[in-house]
Structures are given as structure tokens and as C-alpha cells.
Design a protein around this motif. Structure first.
Motif, PDB file in Angstrom:
ATOM      1  N   MET A   1       0.839  -1.195   0.000  1.00 52.21           N
ATOM      2  CA  MET A   1       0.000   0.000   0.000  1.00 52.21           C
ATOM      3  C   MET A   1       0.880   1.253   0.000  1.00 52.21           C
ATOM      4  O   MET A   1       1.839   1.344   0.753  1.00 52.21           O
ATOM      5  CB  MET A   1      -0.908   0.010   1.234  1.00 52.21           C
ATOM      6  CG  MET A   1      -1.875   1.177   1.284  1.00 52.21           C
ATOM      7  SD  MET A   1      -2.970   1.088   2.722  1.00 52.21           S
ATOM      8  CE  MET A   1      -3.884  -0.402   2.337  1.00 52.21           C
ATOM      9  N   ILE A   2       0.569   2.178  -0.865  1.00 50.42           N
ATOM     10  CA  ILE A   2       1.338   3.423  -0.983  1.00 50.42           C
ATOM     11  C   ILE A   2       0.564   4.553  -0.321  1.00 50.42           C
ATOM     12  O   ILE A   2      -0.585   4.829  -0.700  1.00 50.42           O
ATOM     13  CB  ILE A   2       1.618   3.764  -2.456  1.00 50.42           C
ATOM     14  CG1 ILE A   2       2.474   2.667  -3.109  1.00 50.42           C
ATOM     15  CG2 ILE A   2       2.327   5.106  -2.575  1.00 50.42           C
ATOM     16  CD1 ILE A   2       2.692   2.861  -4.587  1.00 50.42           C
ATOM     17  N   ARG A   3       1.176   5.198   0.642  1.00 50.09           N
ATOM     18  CA  ARG A   3       0.541   6.332   1.314  1.00 50.09           C
ATOM     19  C   ARG A   3       1.380   7.597   1.232  1.00 50.09           C
ATOM     20  O   ARG A   3       0.858   8.702   1.283  1.00 50.09           O
ATOM     21  CB  ARG A   3       0.275   5.986   2.784  1.00 50.09           C
ATOM     22  CG  ARG A   3      -0.918   5.061   2.973  1.00 50.09           C
ATOM     23  CD  ARG A   3      -2.213   5.804   2.633  1.00 50.09           C
ATOM     24  NE  ARG A   3      -3.379   4.946   2.756  1.00 50.09           N
ATOM     25  CZ  ARG A   3      -3.965   4.328   1.761  1.00 50.09           C
ATOM     26  NH1 ARG A   3      -3.481   4.458   0.532  1.00 50.09           N
ATOM     27  NH2 ARG A   3      -5.030   3.582   1.952  1.00 50.09           N
ATOM     28  N   ASP A   4       2.708   7.452   1.124  1.00 51.86           N
ATOM     29  CA  ASP A   4       3.598   8.611   1.071  1.00 51.86           C
ATOM     30  C   ASP A   4       4.555   8.470  -0.101  1.00 51.86           C
ATOM     31  O   ASP A   4       5.270   7.464  -0.215  1.00 51.86           O
ATOM     32  CB  ASP A   4       4.404   8.731   2.366  1.00 51.86           C
ATOM     33  CG  ASP A   4       3.639   9.456   3.459  1.00 51.86           C
ATOM     34  OD1 ASP A   4       3.233  10.613   3.223  1.00 51.86           O
ATOM     35  OD2 ASP A   4       3.449   8.869   4.536  1.00 51.86           O
ATOM     36  N   LEU A   5       4.591   9.500  -0.939  1.00 56.46           N
ATOM     37  CA  LEU A   5       5.487   9.547  -2.087  1.00 56.46           C
ATOM     38  C   LEU A   5       6.463  10.706  -1.909  1.00 56.46           C
ATOM     39  O   LEU A   5       6.086  11.778  -1.423  1.00 56.46           O
ATOM     40  CB  LEU A   5       4.695   9.739  -3.378  1.00 56.46           C
ATOM     41  CG  LEU A   5       3.737   8.600  -3.730  1.00 56.46           C
ATOM     42  CD1 LEU A   5       2.571   9.112  -4.550  1.00 56.46           C
ATOM     43  CD2 LEU A   5       4.485   7.503  -4.486  1.00 56.46           C
ATOM     44  N   PHE A   6       7.699  10.483  -2.315  1.00 58.40           N
ATOM     45  CA  PHE A   6       8.724  11.519  -2.185  1.00 58.40           C
ATOM     46  C   PHE A   6       9.333  11.813  -3.549  1.00 58.40           C
ATOM     47  O   PHE A   6       9.712  10.885  -4.282  1.00 58.40           O
ATOM     48  CB  PHE A   6       9.827  11.070  -1.226  1.00 58.40           C
ATOM     49  CG  PHE A   6      11.001  12.012  -1.165  1.00 58.40           C
ATOM     50  CD1 PHE A   6      10.889  13.232  -0.505  1.00 58.40           C
ATOM     51  CD2 PHE A   6      12.199  11.691  -1.782  1.00 58.40           C
ATOM     52  CE1 PHE A   6      11.967  14.112  -0.464  1.00 58.40           C
ATOM     53  CE2 PHE A   6      13.283  12.564  -1.736  1.00 58.40           C
ATOM     54  CZ  PHE A   6      13.159  13.780  -1.075  1.00 58.40           C
ATOM     55  N   VAL A   7       9.420  13.089  -3.900  1.00 61.18           N
ATOM     56  CA  VAL A   7      10.016  13.516  -5.167  1.00 61.18           C
ATOM     57  C   VAL A   7      11.184  14.446  -4.865  1.00 61.18           C
ATOM     58  O   VAL A   7      11.005  15.495  -4.216  1.00 61.18           O
ATOM     59  CB  VAL A   7       9.000  14.243  -6.068  1.00 61.18           C
ATOM     60  CG1 VAL A   7       9.660  14.652  -7.386  1.00 61.18           C
ATOM     61  CG2 VAL A   7       7.778  13.369  -6.333  1.00 61.18           C
TER      62      VAL A   7
ATOM     63  N   ASP B   1       7.051   5.875   1.275  1.00 61.10           N
ATOM     64  CA  ASP B   1       6.957   4.510   0.767  1.00 61.10           C
ATOM     65  C   ASP B   1       7.751   4.320  -0.515  1.00 61.10           C
ATOM     66  O   ASP B   1       8.227   3.225  -0.800  1.00 61.10           O
ATOM     67  CB  ASP B   1       5.489   4.156   0.492  1.00 61.10           C
ATOM     68  CG  ASP B   1       4.640   4.196   1.744  1.00 61.10           C
ATOM     69  OD1 ASP B   1       5.004   3.529   2.731  1.00 61.10           O
ATOM     70  OD2 ASP B   1       3.616   4.902   1.739  1.00 61.10           O
ATOM     71  N   LEU B   2       7.864   5.407  -1.286  1.00 62.09           N
ATOM     72  CA  LEU B   2       8.469   5.301  -2.613  1.00 62.09           C
ATOM     73  C   LEU B   2       9.090   6.637  -2.994  1.00 62.09           C
ATOM     74  O   LEU B   2       8.488   7.694  -2.783  1.00 62.09           O
ATOM     75  CB  LEU B   2       7.388   4.922  -3.641  1.00 62.09           C
ATOM     76  CG  LEU B   2       7.781   4.867  -5.120  1.00 62.09           C
ATOM     77  CD1 LEU B   2       8.751   3.713  -5.370  1.00 62.09           C
ATOM     78  CD2 LEU B   2       6.541   4.703  -6.004  1.00 62.09           C
ATOM     79  N   CYS B   3      10.309   6.589  -3.557  1.00 63.74           N
ATOM     80  CA  CYS B   3      10.934   7.783  -4.145  1.00 63.74           C
ATOM     81  C   CYS B   3      10.610   7.815  -5.636  1.00 63.74           C
ATOM     82  O   CYS B   3      10.714   6.787  -6.308  1.00 63.74           O
ATOM     83  CB  CYS B   3      12.451   7.729  -3.996  1.00 63.74           C
ATOM     84  SG  CYS B   3      13.072   7.511  -2.338  1.00 63.74           S
ATOM     85  N   VAL B   4      10.243   8.967  -6.126  1.00 65.02           N
ATOM     86  CA  VAL B   4      10.009   9.143  -7.566  1.00 65.02           C
ATOM     87  C   VAL B   4      11.035  10.148  -8.066  1.00 65.02           C
ATOM     88  O   VAL B   4      11.159  11.252  -7.518  1.00 65.02           O
ATOM     89  CB  VAL B   4       8.581   9.636  -7.854  1.00 65.02           C
ATOM     90  CG1 VAL B   4       8.327   9.655  -9.358  1.00 65.02           C
ATOM     91  CG2 VAL B   4       7.553   8.758  -7.155  1.00 65.02           C
TER      92      VAL B   4
ATOM     93  N   PRO C   1      12.559   2.015  -2.314  1.00 64.51           N
ATOM     94  CA  PRO C   1      12.687   1.809  -3.755  1.00 64.51           C
ATOM     95  C   PRO C   1      12.623   3.146  -4.484  1.00 64.51           C
ATOM     96  O   PRO C   1      12.058   4.121  -3.975  1.00 64.51           O
ATOM     97  CB  PRO C   1      11.478   0.937  -4.099  1.00 64.51           C
ATOM     98  CG  PRO C   1      10.477   1.229  -3.025  1.00 64.51           C
ATOM     99  CD  PRO C   1      11.275   1.518  -1.784  1.00 64.51           C
ATOM    100  N   VAL C   2      13.211   3.178  -5.663  1.00 61.37           N
ATOM    101  CA  VAL C   2      13.256   4.405  -6.467  1.00 61.37           C
ATOM    102  C   VAL C   2      12.595   4.131  -7.811  1.00 61.37           C
ATOM    103  O   VAL C   2      13.017   3.237  -8.559  1.00 61.37           O
ATOM    104  CB  VAL C   2      14.707   4.884  -6.684  1.00 61.37           C
ATOM    105  CG1 VAL C   2      14.720   6.141  -7.558  1.00 61.37           C
ATOM    106  CG2 VAL C   2      15.387   5.162  -5.347  1.00 61.37           C
ATOM    107  N   LEU C   3      11.571   4.905  -8.111  1.00 58.79           N
ATOM    108  CA  LEU C   3      10.913   4.828  -9.412  1.00 58.79           C
ATOM    109  C   LEU C   3      11.520   5.895 -10.312  1.00 58.79           C
ATOM    110  O   LEU C   3      11.345   7.097 -10.065  1.00 58.79           O
ATOM    111  CB  LEU C   3       9.406   5.055  -9.277  1.00 58.79           C
ATOM    112  CG  LEU C   3       8.616   5.120 -10.587  1.00 58.79           C
ATOM    113  CD1 LEU C   3       8.682   3.787 -11.325  1.00 58.79           C
ATOM    114  CD2 LEU C   3       7.171   5.534 -10.336  1.00 58.79           C
ATOM    115  N   LEU C   4      12.247   5.471 -11.322  1.00 56.66           N
ATOM    116  CA  LEU C   4      12.866   6.391 -12.273  1.00 56.66           C
ATOM    117  C   LEU C   4      11.914   6.614 -13.441  1.00 56.66           C
ATOM    118  O   LEU C   4      11.464   5.648 -14.077  1.00 56.66           O
ATOM    119  CB  LEU C   4      14.183   5.819 -12.787  1.00 56.66           C
ATOM    120  CG  LEU C   4      14.885   6.740 -13.791  1.00 56.66           C
ATOM    121  CD1 LEU C   4      15.763   7.740 -13.052  1.00 56.66           C
ATOM    122  CD2 LEU C   4      15.705   5.945 -14.790  1.00 56.66           C
ATOM    123  N   VAL C   5      11.606   7.873 -13.724  1.00 58.36           N
ATOM    124  CA  VAL C   5      10.708   8.212 -14.828  1.00 58.36           C
ATOM    125  C   VAL C   5      11.466   9.095 -15.811  1.00 58.36           C
ATOM    126  O   VAL C   5      11.801  10.244 -15.498  1.00 58.36           O
ATOM    127  CB  VAL C   5       9.449   8.943 -14.323  1.00 58.36           C
ATOM    128  CG1 VAL C   5       8.465   9.132 -15.474  1.00 58.36           C
ATOM    129  CG2 VAL C   5       8.789   8.169 -13.187  1.00 58.36           C
TER     130      VAL C   5
END
Length: 279
Positions: free
Chosen positions: A1-7, A110-113, A140-144
Motif C-alpha cells: 500500500m502506498i501512502r507517502d510519495l517523495f520527489v 513509501d516510494l521515491c520518484v 525503492p526508487v521509481l525512475l521516470v
């Protein structure tokens, strides 16, 4: 479950792709987005004359601060227009590198973007920033890549599988936002069937595990030929029109990757598909 995203805002055009991906994920998961811009001054060093910063006067620092404020303002405008819960932070880093500050902030998400490389951006610290987020945030790091839109939820996923801790971590970091009907290719490149490696049927164990989670997983075995493993992953992702690639990052040491190249570096610099990296 994703609740917090960091950019982590780099101040390059790639920030737009990262913010749009975070917005899409936030809307799908009712999540909160935190964006960070860092005003970086050269790290001081100690000498017999005390602690000294090199090559930066007040005007120079104010210019850096303005650049960070501008990046933050652009992010704030984008997030407000999307109507997602968010906050935008601006931090000074007189005693640390900006990527160190970013890794600290990312530990509460929860996830780095993160946006992809921007070759035309002078002074970009893309490589060191990615390294810090992946290796020191614990996330984890989501690379876009710049100009690429993240499909939420992803329907066509390629998992670059190898029997290593990093790859297993990546699979399980991805599971919370893979739909049950996602089509998943478990990609194995030049596998060697060994007792402590792939086993007798490379990729089959993790494919069965994914199937129990509801994913339509199949094993795809490819020979890399004259290509590197990273190039083989990129080619399969392109040919299969993947929405997302999932893989472990830096299975070998970063020093070896930087000097000799490696799978992580090849994919990082060449992908036109969003990639979820874990370590």
C-alpha cells in the motif's frame, strides 16, 4: 500500500515527469506527495584556519537559493493543479551534499520518484543523486525518464530477474501497485542453472510466486548475444511495449559499476520506460 510519495527535485525538465508520475500514483492510492528542492552550497572543509567554504559568496548562495525556490514553486503549482495532498519543502545544505539531505527525507516515504537524466542541464548531479536515493534511503526508487508518462496501474510489466537479494526486494516492492490482472514477463538473460543460482528451471519459482499474487506471470528467457545484459533488458522492454520495468539496482559494487559499467548504469542511462529499482 502506498501512502507517502517523495520527489527529489533536480531543477531540470525531468522534474515534470517525476511529478506527473507521483500525482498519478497519489490519485490512484489516495497518497500524499512530498517534494524537496535543496539549495546547495559547497561543503565546507576544515583546515588550520577553521572551517571554510570554497568559491561561493553571498550572491552565489542567493542564486542557488533562488533556483531551489523556483523549482519548488513549479512543483507546488503542478501539485495544486492536480488537487492531491502535498507539501513542498526547500532545504539549505551548507554542511551536506543535497543528495544526502534527499536520502534523509526519503526515509519517511513509501516510494521515491525521480526524474531521468537531463544531459543538457549544466551542473546536474543526477548520477550521485540516484545513487544516494537507492543506496541510503532504504526505499525503492521509481525512475521516470523525461517526457515519459507512467501508466497507473501498469498492465505490461517486465521483471528483470536474477536470483539475488536486490531483485527479490524489487519484486516485493512492486507488488502493492501491480493489478491482479497485470501481464508480467519474468525476464532471465543468459541464465546458468546452478544449485545456488537460477536452479533447474530459471525464473519458474518467482513466476509461481507472482501467480499466487494474481499476476499473469510467464518466464521469458533470452540470450544476450553481442549485447550486454542491460541492453537485452532495454530491448525486451521496448519490444514488449512495457509500462514498467522492475529490477534490483547495484547487485555489484557501485565502484565496479562506475568504472566498468553494469546493468544498473546501462538501464539507468538508456531506458525510455519507467523503472522501479530496489537495493
Amino acid at each position: 500500500m502506498i501512502r507517502d510519495l517523495f520527489v527529489f527535485l533536480q531543477g531540470t525538465p525531468a522534474d515534470a515527469a517525476a511529478l506527473d508520475a507521483a500525482i498519478a500514483l497519489a490519485q490512484a492510492h489516495d497518497a500524499h506527495v512530498a517534494a524537496l528542492a535543496v539549495a546547495h552550497a559547497p561543503v565546507p572543509f576544515a583546515s588550520e584556519w577553521g572551517v571554510t567554504a570554497v568559491g561561493l559568496d553571498q550572491a552565489g548562495f542567493e542564486a542557488l537559493r533562488k533556483a531551489a525556490e523556483d523549482a519548488a514553486a513549479g512543483a507546488r503549482k503542478r501539485l495544486e493543479a492536480a488537487g492531491v495532498a502535498h507539501e513542498v519543502r526547500v532545504a539549505d545544505s551548507p554542511l551536506a551534499w543535497p543528495e544526502e539531505v534527499a536520502a534523509l527525507h526519503a526515509r519517511h516515504a513509501d516510494l521515491c520518484v525521480f526524474g531521468g537524466p537531463a544531459p543538457d542541464a549544466p551542473g546536474s548531479r543526477f548520477g550521485t543523486s540516484f545513487d544516494a536515493l537507492l543506496m541510503h534511503s532504504g526505499r525503492p526508487v521509481l525512475l521516470v525518464p523525461d517526457g515519459v508518462k507512467l501508466m497507473v496501474p501498469p498492465r505490461r510489466v517486465v521483471i528483470a530477474w536474477q536470483p539475488r537479494r536486490e531483485a527479490s526486494r524489487a519484486v516485493h516492492d512492486a507488488l502493492p501497485w501491480l493489478p491482479r490482472d497485470a501481464r508480467v514477463d519474468v525476464l532471465v538473460v543468459n541464465p546458468q542453472s546452478t544449485a545456488l543460482g537460477y536452479g533447474e528451471a530459471p525464473g519458474s519459482d518467482i513466476a509461481r510466486h507472482l501467480a499466487r499474487h494474481g499476476c499473469q506471470a510467464k518466464v521469458v528467457e533470452v540470450e544476450r548475444g553481442s549485447h550486454s545484459t542491460g541492453q537485452a533488458i532495454l530491448e525486451h522492454a521496448r519490444e514488449s511495449i512495457a509500462d514498467l520495468v522492475v529490477m534490483g539496482g547495484f547487485s555489484h559494487s557501485r565502484w565496479r559499476e562506475q568504472v566498468f559499467g553494469g546493468v544498473t548504469r546501462t538501464v539507468l542511462e538508456g531506458t525510455r520506460t519507467p523503472v522501479l529499482f530496489s537495493h
